[in-house]
Design a protein around this motif. Structure first.
Motif, mmCIF file in Angstrom:
data_model
loop_
_atom_site.group_PDB
_atom_site.id
_atom_site.type_symbol
_atom_site.label_atom_id
_atom_site.label_comp_id
_atom_site.label_asym_id
_atom_site.label_seq_id
_atom_site.Cartn_x
_atom_site.Cartn_y
_atom_site.Cartn_z
ATOM 1 N N PHE A 1 92.553 70.749 19.080
ATOM 2 C CA PHE A 1 91.901 69.855 20.038
ATOM 3 C C PHE A 1 90.974 70.623 20.986
ATOM 4 N N LYS A 2 90.298 71.640 20.432
ATOM 5 C CA LYS A 2 89.324 72.449 21.173
ATOM 6 C C LYS A 2 89.941 73.167 22.369
ATOM 7 N N HIS A 3 91.206 73.535 22.228
ATOM 8 C CA HIS A 3 91.891 74.275 23.292
ATOM 9 C C HIS A 3 92.821 75.302 22.652
ATOM 10 N N PRO A 4 92.887 76.522 23.193
ATOM 11 C CA PRO A 4 93.786 77.535 22.617
ATOM 12 C C PRO A 4 95.252 77.183 22.836
ATOM 13 N N HIS A 5 96.033 77.325 21.782
ATOM 14 C CA HIS A 5 97.472 77.078 21.809
ATOM 15 C C HIS A 5 98.204 78.357 21.415
ATOM 16 N N LEU A 6 99.376 78.546 21.984
ATOM 17 C CA LEU A 6 100.210 79.705 21.684
ATOM 18 C C LEU A 6 101.332 79.289 20.739
ATOM 19 N N LEU A 7 101.543 80.078 19.677
ATOM 20 C CA LEU A 7 102.626 79.788 18.742
ATOM 21 C C LEU A 7 103.945 80.305 19.309
ATOM 22 N N LEU A 8 104.925 79.404 19.393
ATOM 23 C CA LEU A 8 106.247 79.744 19.903
ATOM 24 C C LEU A 8 107.313 79.271 18.929
ATOM 25 N N LEU A 9 108.412 79.992 18.888
ATOM 26 C CA LEU A 9 109.587 79.560 18.153
ATOM 27 C C LEU A 9 110.550 78.902 19.130
ATOM 28 N N GLN A 10 111.108 77.774 18.729
ATOM 29 C CA GLN A 10 112.047 77.053 19.584
ATOM 30 C C GLN A 10 113.417 77.018 18.925
ATOM 31 N N ILE A 11 114.441 77.311 19.731
ATOM 32 C CA ILE A 11 115.820 77.320 19.259
ATOM 33 C C ILE A 11 116.585 76.202 19.954
ATOM 34 N N LYS A 12 117.187 75.321 19.176
ATOM 35 C CA LYS A 12 118.042 74.249 19.710
ATOM 36 C C LYS A 12 117.342 73.403 20.763
ATOM 37 N N ASN A 13 116.052 73.161 20.575
ATOM 38 C CA ASN A 13 115.283 72.253 21.436
ATOM 39 C C ASN A 13 115.249 72.668 22.905
ATOM 40 N N GLY B 1 103.570 83.996 31.715
ATOM 41 C CA GLY B 1 102.538 84.901 32.223
ATOM 42 C C GLY B 1 101.467 85.250 31.209
ATOM 43 N N ILE B 2 101.606 84.789 29.968
ATOM 44 C CA ILE B 2 100.647 85.142 28.917
ATOM 45 C C ILE B 2 99.235 84.618 29.199
ATOM 46 N N PRO B 3 99.050 83.378 29.699
ATOM 47 C CA PRO B 3 97.678 82.942 30.000
ATOM 48 C C PRO B 3 96.934 83.890 30.935
ATOM 49 N N GLN B 4 97.630 84.502 31.882
ATOM 50 C CA GLN B 4 96.975 85.465 32.770
ATOM 51 C C GLN B 4 96.583 86.727 32.006
ATOM 52 N N LEU C 1 115.063 77.080 13.343
ATOM 53 C CA LEU C 1 113.969 77.275 14.287
ATOM 54 C C LEU C 1 112.886 76.227 14.083
ATOM 55 N N LYS C 2 112.140 75.973 15.147
ATOM 56 C CA LYS C 2 110.944 75.147 15.071
ATOM 57 C C LYS C 2 109.752 75.999 15.479
ATOM 58 N N LEU C 3 108.651 75.845 14.791
ATOM 59 C CA LEU C 3 107.423 76.543 15.151
ATOM 60 C C LEU C 3 106.510 75.557 15.865
ATOM 61 N N LEU C 4 106.171 75.876 17.106
ATOM 62 C CA LEU C 4 105.383 74.978 17.939
ATOM 63 C C LEU C 4 104.076 75.641 18.359
ATOM 64 N N ALA C 5 103.039 74.839 18.477
ATOM 65 C CA ALA C 5 101.772 75.284 19.052
ATOM 66 C C ALA C 5 101.651 74.633 20.425
ATOM 67 N N VAL C 6 101.778 75.439 21.478
ATOM 68 C CA VAL C 6 101.826 74.922 22.849
ATOM 69 C C VAL C 6 100.531 75.297 23.570
ATOM 70 N N PRO C 7 99.845 74.337 24.199
ATOM 71 C CA PRO C 7 98.587 74.649 24.894
ATOM 72 C C PRO C 7 98.807 75.614 26.055
ATOM 73 N N LEU C 8 97.845 76.505 26.244
ATOM 74 C CA LEU C 8 97.964 77.490 27.322
ATOM 75 C C LEU C 8 98.059 76.824 28.688
ATOM 76 N N CYS C 9 97.384 75.686 28.857
ATOM 77 C CA CYS C 9 97.424 75.004 30.153
ATOM 78 C C CYS C 9 98.829 74.505 30.481
ATOM 79 N N GLN C 10 99.636 74.253 29.474
ATOM 80 C CA GLN C 10 101.019 73.814 29.699
ATOM 81 C C GLN C 10 101.940 74.994 29.991
ATOM 82 N N ILE C 11 101.597 76.150 29.449
ATOM 83 C CA ILE C 11 102.430 77.344 29.613
ATOM 84 C C ILE C 11 102.194 78.021 30.954
ATOM 85 N N HIS C 12 100.961 77.966 31.438
ATOM 86 C CA HIS C 12 100.562 78.728 32.621
ATOM 87 C C HIS C 12 101.492 78.481 33.809
#
Length: 206
Positions: A67-79, A191-194, A168-179
């Motif tokens: 969606f024209k925005h950088p996303h970070l790949l994360l692994l999720q354990i047990k939701n 702290g990764i967006p910084q 595990l779940k593989l998720l693509a999370v937008p940087l604006c949500q992680i910041h």
């Protein structure tokens, strides 16, 4: 970040046996108190430290464009628990080779055939003692740190299929949500967006 990156999430039954074993162990440990678990974990870390010294972990910062925005790949354990792909190095193993091994093991089924483009080290976090807290600086008290976690930027090809273990779940999370979302993602991931602010992202329209 040139090119369009597409993340595909697949769950593999081949890991089911290992998962069942892990779950049974967790079920047994759940009966212990938090203090008992902490003491057991500290004892394990102490034995490992005495045998091998500083424990080094390497984790991958992998970006995709959605969606024209950088996303970070994360692994999720047990939701609830989020982590970066990667893990602990073997004794004598280099950062790059160890990270490639971990990525192939956790994100593909062809552990020896996948080529990963590992780039620069973005940051380092230190564990000063046998506790859970990590800090983005060396301990000021002069003690030898017990663990170091290094973050490496990993660039993907234009297209890549990921295959992850069933637990595990593989998720693509937008940087604006992680910041600065420390409560959800913890200090390292939030702290990764910084850390990425020095890069320019080239989003190509498809």
């Amino acid at each position: 970040m040139a090119g369009n990156y597409k993340a595909e999430y697949v769950y593999v039954e081949a890991f089911a046996t290992e998962i069942e074993i892990s779950n049974s162990r967790l079920a047994c440990k759940a009966e212990l108190s938090k203090e008992s678990l902490r003491m057991i974990l500290n004892r394990f870390w102490n034995i490992s430290y005495q045998a091998h010294g500083l424990r080094t972990c390497v984790e991958a910062v992998i970006l995709v464009e959605l969606f024209k925005h950088p996303h970070l790949l994360l692994l999720q354990i047990k939701n609830s628990i989020f982590k970066l792909p990667g893990g602990r190095l073997r004794p004598g193993e280099s950062d790059i080779e160890g990270l490639k091994r971990k990525l192939s093991r956790k994100l593909t089924v062809n552990e020896d055939k996948t080529d990963w483009e590992v780039g620069e080290c973005l940051g380092m976090w230190w564990r000063p003692d046998f506790e859970t807290l990590l800090y983005p600086y060396m301990p000021p008290d002069g003690k030898s740190p017990k663990e170091c976690t290094k973050l490496y930027l990993v660039r993907l090809p234009v297209s890549r299929k990921f295959i992850v273990p069933k637990n595990l779940k593989l998720l693509a999370v937008p940087l604006c949500q992680i910041h600065e979302n420390y409560k959800t993602y913890g200090p390292i991931i939030s702290g990764i967006p910084q850390l990425l602010s020095k890069f320019s992202f080239n989003i190509i329209n498809s």
